[in-house]
Enzyme design. Sequence first.
Site, PDB file in Angstrom:
ATOM      1  CG  ASP A  64      -0.212  -0.227   2.534  1.00  0.00           C
ATOM      2  OD1 ASP A  64       1.019  -0.378   2.521  1.00  0.00           O
ATOM      3  OD2 ASP A  64      -0.878  -0.275   3.589  1.00  0.00           O
ATOM      4  CG  HIS A  65       3.476   2.423   3.011  1.00  0.00           C
ATOM      5  ND1 HIS A  65       2.519   1.620   3.562  1.00  0.00           N
ATOM      6  CD2 HIS A  65       3.813   3.320   3.976  1.00  0.00           C
ATOM      7  CE1 HIS A  65       2.277   2.011   4.810  1.00  0.00           C
ATOM      8  NE2 HIS A  65       3.057   3.040   5.080  1.00  0.00           N
ATOM      9  CG  ASP A 119       2.185   1.494   9.309  1.00  0.00           C
ATOM     10  OD1 ASP A 119       2.736   1.854   8.257  1.00  0.00           O
ATOM     11  OD2 ASP A 119       1.424   2.238   9.967  1.00  0.00           O
ATOM     12  NE  ARG A 379       3.005   9.474  12.258  1.00  0.00           N
ATOM     13  CZ  ARG A 379       3.362   8.208  12.305  1.00  0.00           C
ATOM     14  NH1 ARG A 379       3.921   7.641  11.263  1.00  0.00           N
ATOM     15  NH2 ARG A 379       3.210   7.513  13.404  1.00  0.00           N
ATOM     16  CB  SER A 535       7.353   6.072  10.937  1.00  0.00           C
ATOM     17  OG  SER A 535       7.893   4.889  10.453  1.00  0.00           O
ATOM     18  NE  ARG A 537       9.455   6.107   8.277  1.00  0.00           N
ATOM     19  CZ  ARG A 537       9.061   7.273   7.786  1.00  0.00           C
ATOM     20  NH1 ARG A 537       9.935   8.210   7.491  1.00  0.00           N
ATOM     21  NH2 ARG A 537       7.785   7.515   7.572  1.00  0.00           N
TER      22      ARG A 537
HETATM   23  C1  MIC Z   1       4.062   6.419   8.284  1.00  0.00           C
HETATM   24  O1  MIC Z   1       2.897   6.753   8.341  1.00  0.00           O
HETATM   25  O2  MIC Z   1       5.011   7.139   8.653  1.00  0.00           O
HETATM   26  C2  MIC Z   1       4.383   5.046   7.752  1.00  0.00           C
HETATM   27  C3  MIC Z   1       5.011   5.206   6.455  1.00  0.00           C
HETATM   28  O3  MIC Z   1       3.198   4.320   7.569  1.00  0.00           O
HETATM   29  C4  MIC Z   1       5.265   4.351   8.760  1.00  0.00           C
HETATM   30  C5  MIC Z   1       5.872   3.116   8.292  1.00  0.00           C
HETATM   31  C6  MIC Z   1       7.037   3.342   7.392  1.00  0.00           C
HETATM   32  O4  MIC Z   1       7.843   4.219   7.624  1.00  0.00           O
HETATM   33  O5  MIC Z   1       7.140   2.548   6.471  1.00  0.00           O
HETATM   34  C7  MIC Z   1       4.649   4.077  10.121  1.00  0.00           C
HETATM   35  O6  MIC Z   1       3.779   4.789  10.523  1.00  0.00           O
HETATM   36  O7  MIC Z   1       5.118   3.170  10.838  1.00  0.00           O
HETATM   37 FE1  SF4 Z   2      -0.074   4.793   5.083  1.00  0.00          FE
HETATM   38 FE2  SF4 Z   2       1.231   5.521   7.313  1.00  0.00          FE
HETATM   39 FE3  SF4 Z   2      -0.243   7.269   5.929  1.00  0.00          FE
HETATM   40 FE4  SF4 Z   2      -1.437   5.361   7.263  1.00  0.00          FE
HETATM   41  S1  SF4 Z   2      -0.198   7.000   8.138  1.00  0.00           S
HETATM   42  S2  SF4 Z   2      -1.926   6.015   5.183  1.00  0.00           S
HETATM   43  S3  SF4 Z   2      -0.024   3.656   7.008  1.00  0.00           S
HETATM   44  S4  SF4 Z   2       1.599   6.243   5.226  1.00  0.00           S
END
Ligand code: MIC
Ligand code: SF4
Length: 642
Positions: A64-65, A119, A379, A535, A537
Amino acid sequence: MGLTIAQKIIKNHLISGEMKAGSEIALRIDQTLTQDATGTMAYLQFEAMGTERVKTELSVAYIDHNTLQAGFENADDHRYIQTVTKKHGIRFSRPGNGICHQVHLERFGVPGKTLIGSDSHTPTAGGIGMLGMGAGGLDVAVAMGGGAYYITMPKIIKINLTGVLPPYVGAKDIILEVLRMLGVKGGVGSVVEYCGEGVKTLSVPQRATITNMGAELGATSSLFPSDEVTRAFLRAEEREADFTPLAPDDDAVYDAEYTIDLSSLEPLAACPHSPDNVKPVAELEGMKIDQVCIGSCTNSSMLDMLTVAAMLKGKTVHPDVSLSISPGSKQVYTMLAECGALADLIAAGARILECACGPCIGMGFSPKSAGISLRTFNRNFEARSGTADAGVYLVSPETAAASAIAGVMTDPRKSGDALDIKIPEHFKINDNLIEMPASPEDAGAVTVERGPNIKPIPVGKAPEADLETTLILKVGDNITTDHIMPAGTKILPYRSNVPKLSEFCFTVCDKEFPERAKKMGGGIIVGGSNYGQGSSREHAALVPLYLGIKAVVAKSFARIHVANLINFGIVPMTFENPEDYDKLKEGAKLTIKGFADAVAGADKLYLECECGCKIPLKLDLTARQRAILSAGGMLNFTKNNG
Ligand code: MIC
Ligand code: SF4
């Protein structure tokens, strides 16, 4: 003494440890999820552990990313995940099926069970009373192999909801109010539980918006009870058999309690660059806007989409505004198309994107220079949108739609009669984009495909006896993982390629950092409070490891990030006296005598600076964490321990 919802779930899953807030506990994990930006690492680590088949009740890999596929890299990663999951017993949700948290809630989440996901928004599952927690990929790999997941036994914050939401005030406004009250550190070490009469008035998608953004409070998880509303949602998903009621005991004890009267809430917005910088929309009204983005795992349900469609019907998006809409899942997208609401969105001039994370993770739709973007996401960290000087405001779908039409920030309560949106009683069920894994008998014949973008994972080293090092970077409070390891179109394709990723590490704060780190062979980083928020990550630990970072000294750390640092052998330390932070200058030569011994067993150690000051630091670690760090990280630790 009675138990809260989280305590009940924890009790049923406790492997070891004491259910005393602050103690380390080990939990049995029923389900796992991964997404593609963290998934390749999780599966590489799972393979390195040598387990043939997952031992969880259910594990799902979502794509999905990284769906932009501007080069071969993401497509390579997708194929790797598709084949590795087929071999090892994991379901695969194909690109186009939707955002992990939305799909998991719809199709797999079960009240009372445990879920970890690579995630940070995995707590979305709390909307149906499932204990969902964000974790690093390595922790997810361990759980897939049947290992426990370690957390600190959380404190429980109770939020009592009373009253009913007024027209045009949404679930997003509830969680923004909680963020305004508690701040981005307010949930650290806690699970947030929602109770009270107001709960009954909220549908599951609304509850999930709230639990989703509990991640922005720094909370371990957020939970709603599982009640008749949950049952109706599961029935609509043809999964009523998965329903179990779940509520706190009447005499449950909480560590803190707050009350929010829903009827007194008004539309709110989180202003740049933090989700807790919340102001009433009424105060921001009239501000010219350039872009509106609706979607993300926070606000992309059928309820959100139907609300927006009803507000846009027969109107045109303002000429100075670009509006993107990403439905959360194929289920939502299909139902929108079938009921005609999609046509209303298209006709109004919305730019419809596929059901994926998209602009939320900076994959396209970056605002113009210094542009103002209203987003229903979770975010608004600096530069996350892909435009460094853009200002991102987090708002409800109602505020987003009203503003998209007006071209300025608009209080949606001025939109006329109250909307009467009903989500269907029966959802469109079609799991044709969920691929089942090969049977244990057929798994041997599956070949795992690895493209050239997939590079080996760096492995940590045991701590040095005495550490002679340099303060290579000093940063302030609330440093996010988007600062440490940014995402977006140019960087996300390299999530499986740590050497390439390292060129972007910390560049949001300091353009020279990667070069300097390479030249100096690493050093230590000093940060303020809540270091590593955001995140899950693990790249925010892996990449600094690759650049030679041995330790991070901060005033405090965010939960998932500190676990990731430990997993990769970077030692997290905190100041005994937070004011000592001010004494340290970037570039200073530092010494920590007896470093390895302290990591193995002491609570305290001293950082000696060339300027002559001697700063006491704390090592707030459990015996298990010390053993992992002493081995140079979890992979070494697991190897050493057979
Ligand atoms: C995000 O919203 O920052 C992400 C991308 O979903 C991350 C995961 C990632 O960095 O791949 C998260 O929230 O953990
Ligand atoms: Fe995707 Fe993270 Fe954004 Fe949710 S917050 S839509 S998991 S990138």
